[in-house]
Motif scaffolding. Structure first.
Motif, PDB file in Angstrom:
ATOM      1  N   GLU A 208      -0.460   4.728 -10.834  1.00  0.00           N
ATOM      2  CA  GLU A 208      -0.920   3.912  -9.813  1.00  0.00           C
ATOM      3  C   GLU A 208      -1.886   4.947  -9.075  1.00  0.00           C
ATOM      4  O   GLU A 208      -1.789   6.622  -9.303  1.00  0.00           O
ATOM      5  N   ASP A 210      -2.055   6.378  -6.602  1.00  0.00           N
ATOM      6  CA  ASP A 210      -1.569   7.589  -6.150  1.00  0.00           C
ATOM      7  C   ASP A 210      -1.108   9.171  -6.727  1.00  0.00           C
ATOM      8  O   ASP A 210      -0.190  10.099  -6.340  1.00  0.00           O
ATOM      9  N   ARG A 219      -6.341   5.093 -13.966  1.00  0.00           N
ATOM     10  CA  ARG A 219      -5.663   4.691 -12.449  1.00  0.00           C
ATOM     11  C   ARG A 219      -5.718   3.504 -13.016  1.00  0.00           C
ATOM     12  O   ARG A 219      -7.168   3.168 -13.382  1.00  0.00           O
ATOM     13  N   ASN A 220      -5.312   3.204 -12.845  1.00  0.00           N
ATOM     14  CA  ASN A 220      -5.072   1.256 -12.616  1.00  0.00           C
ATOM     15  C   ASN A 220      -6.139   0.624 -11.372  1.00  0.00           C
ATOM     16  O   ASN A 220      -5.862   0.804 -10.324  1.00  0.00           O
ATOM     17  N   SER A 223      -6.057  -3.811 -11.447  1.00  0.00           N
ATOM     18  CA  SER A 223      -5.221  -4.883  -9.620  1.00  0.00           C
ATOM     19  C   SER A 223      -5.990  -5.006  -8.873  1.00  0.00           C
ATOM     20  O   SER A 223      -5.598  -5.923  -7.864  1.00  0.00           O
ATOM     21  N   TYR A 224      -6.435  -3.665  -7.804  1.00  0.00           N
ATOM     22  CA  TYR A 224      -7.372  -3.923  -7.420  1.00  0.00           C
ATOM     23  C   TYR A 224      -8.403  -4.765  -6.668  1.00  0.00           C
ATOM     24  O   TYR A 224      -8.569  -5.434  -5.943  1.00  0.00           O
ATOM     25  N   TRP A 239       1.233  -8.641  -6.139  1.00  0.00           N
ATOM     26  CA  TRP A 239       1.231  -7.150  -6.759  1.00  0.00           C
ATOM     27  C   TRP A 239       2.582  -7.074  -7.625  1.00  0.00           C
ATOM     28  O   TRP A 239       3.467  -7.386  -7.238  1.00  0.00           O
ATOM     29  N   PRO A 241       4.041  -4.771 -10.610  1.00  0.00           N
ATOM     30  CA  PRO A 241       4.178  -3.354 -11.301  1.00  0.00           C
ATOM     31  C   PRO A 241       3.254  -3.400 -12.247  1.00  0.00           C
ATOM     32  O   PRO A 241       3.003  -4.645 -13.521  1.00  0.00           O
ATOM     33  N   ILE A 242       2.663  -1.607 -12.886  1.00  0.00           N
ATOM     34  CA  ILE A 242       2.070  -1.135 -14.067  1.00  0.00           C
ATOM     35  C   ILE A 242       2.800  -2.519 -15.191  1.00  0.00           C
ATOM     36  O   ILE A 242       4.121  -1.361 -15.157  1.00  0.00           O
TER      37      ILE A 242
END
Ligand code: AMP
Ligand code: MG
Length: 442
Positions: A208, A210, A219-220, A223-224, A239, A241-242
């Motif tokens: 994620e 953060d 970092r993913n 998804s964004y 959304w 989760p990974i």
């Protein structure tokens, strides 16, 4: 070298198709997709921007509601101006907002009434002569140019008659649509609920945004970018989760994603040993329409559907069907997008957008590539339709385009600095500077 994925054989039967065939397959499926039942909601007018009308917008009265002046000048009888210059007697004035007063402000033979843009044409007049072609002294108007009957005003109801449909259900509202709604007094609009689009990023290396990534972690960002593209296309992102490259966890996440109106997966669709998305989908009895497109970036893109799980709500659905006459969708579409960030973004624009449009209540829009002049030569290999990040520049009618320098499909920074893609057809090895080339806008 990873060994070929032994599990992708079922899905592979669906095949790798040309870019155009892949796009047409999506469009065909999208034509049959529509918003879920009972999917309308009411929103304030401005919140309707980017939303899709669930109810047509109808003229509440004639448009224009009176014969409306389109110029400042004098309302006249055209037959008085067959010979010019001519002198007319000024008998009154109407400005925008003045109600037509029957019998009070009438243009007789040899007469003129001063009129302003937006004012109603007085009785007796059949044309407006522009103020630029006149001069006034006392109550005499000298007219230097003739006019034809009907000139410089719009007849009552010429744009639309009362009760006429102005914008159809299924239209996505832009600022012009908002203006139409405002002009008929609609401060609240009936729009379709946004389709819920599940976004599922897969990969053992992902964390994620953060979290502090380990040395081999990423970092993913997909998804964004996907959530942003979904929003832009008229959907709402859900959304998930990974999910790591583990069959069981993938299966569970995919099942969860299939609760939404559409499922977007990224990563895990290539030929690597740990690219397990197609296997997980196969185990959920997915039907695949294509498992690759002859494009670059984005070749491993997958499109298919799973049966919607209606077992628990069959009774609710069948009663809803009889009440509304609308059937619940019997399948849920999914796209498996390659994980390279640029591939994810490009394949969304090429294939996912029309499906979201359909689920949002629109007729899916065709993909059109405008053209720009290529600044420097492109050399590439034949066989794939290429979508290469590029900069569109120039000014006014001189649109120029140049490839961005990039390090391949993982180079988000180069893509973020670019503003379009140059489209290179699969039969071209070389495109000359100065050629007009198709461009996919971003
Ligand atoms: P894959 O499609 O799983 O083979 O991934 C291709 C490349 O994209 C790899 O370098 C991944 O690390 C990267 N990638 C996959 N998913 C994401 C994601 N959600 N965000 C950023 N990069 C990703
Ligand atoms: Mg992966």
């Amino acid at each position: 070298m990873p060994s070929p994925n032994p599990y992708s054989s079922v899905a592979a039967a669906a095949g790798v198709v040309s870019f155009e065939a892949a796009r047409h397959l999506v469009e065909q499926h999208a034509m049959g997709a529509r918003p879920a039942e009972a999917a309308a909601e009411t929103v304030d007018l401005l919140a309707g921007l980017g939303r899709v009308l669930a109810d047509g917008i109808v003229a509440d009265r004639d448009f224009p509601p009176f014969a409306r002046a389109t110029r400042d000048g004098y309302a006249v009888r055209a037959s008085d101006l067959l010979e010019v210059p001519a002198r007319l007697e000024l008998v009154g004035e109407v400005k925008a907002g003045d109600a037509p007063r029957p019998g009070v402000c009438v243009v007789g033979r040899g007469q003129a009434v001063g009129i302003m843009t937006g004012a109603p044409l007085p009785a007796g007049a059949d044309a407006i002569v522009m103020v630029e072609h006149t001069s006034l002294s006392g109550r005499t108007v000298e007219v230097r140019r003739g006019v034809s009957s009907g000139e410089n005003f719009v007849p009552r109801g010429a744009e639309a008659g009362a009760g006429q449909l102005l914008l159809d259900r299924g239209r996505r509202l832009d600022h012009a649509g908002i203006a139409i709604a405002a002009s008929v007094g609609k401060s609240r609009l009936q729009v379709f609920r946004k389709p819920r689009v599940a976004v599922l990023s897969t990969g053992d290396e992902l964390v994620e945004i953060d979290a502090l990534p380990g040395p081999a972690q990423i970092r993913n960002s997909n998804s964004y970018s996907l959530a942003a593209q979904v929003q832009n296309a008229g959907g709402g992102a859900v959304w998930l989760p990974i999910t790591p490259d583990k069959p069981q966890q993938l299966g569970a996440s995919i099942e969860q994603g299939l609760d939404s109106d559409l499922l977007l997966l990224t990563g895990g669709v290539s030929m690597g040993k740990y690219d397990l998305v197609e296997q997980a989908l196969t185990e959920l009895n997915a039907e695949f329409y294509f498992t690759g497109a002859e494009i670059q970036p984005g070749r491993p893109v997958v499109f298919g559907s799973c049966a919607a799980d209606t077992s628990t709500c069959a009774d609710v659905l069948s009663s809803a069907r009889t009440q509304t006459g609308v059937s619940a969708p019997d399948k849920r579409y999914f796209f498996g997008l390659p994980g390279n960030p640029v591939s994810t973004m490009v394949t969304f624009e090429l294939f996912v957008r029309p499906m979201i449009e359909a689920l949002a209540g629109m007729t899916p829009q065709p993909l059109i590539f405008p053209r720009a002049r290529l600044k420097s030569e492109i050399r590439t290999k034949t066989g794939l339709t290429r979508f290469l990040p590029a900069m569109l520049s120039g000014e006014f009618e001189e649109a120029e385009v140049e490839l961005a320098r990039w390090q391949g499909s993982g180079d988000i920074a180069a893509l973020a600095r670019a503003n379009c893609y140059v489209v290179v057809p699969p039969n071209r090895e070389r495109v000359e500077a100065g050629e007009w080339v198709p461009v996919l806008m971003r």
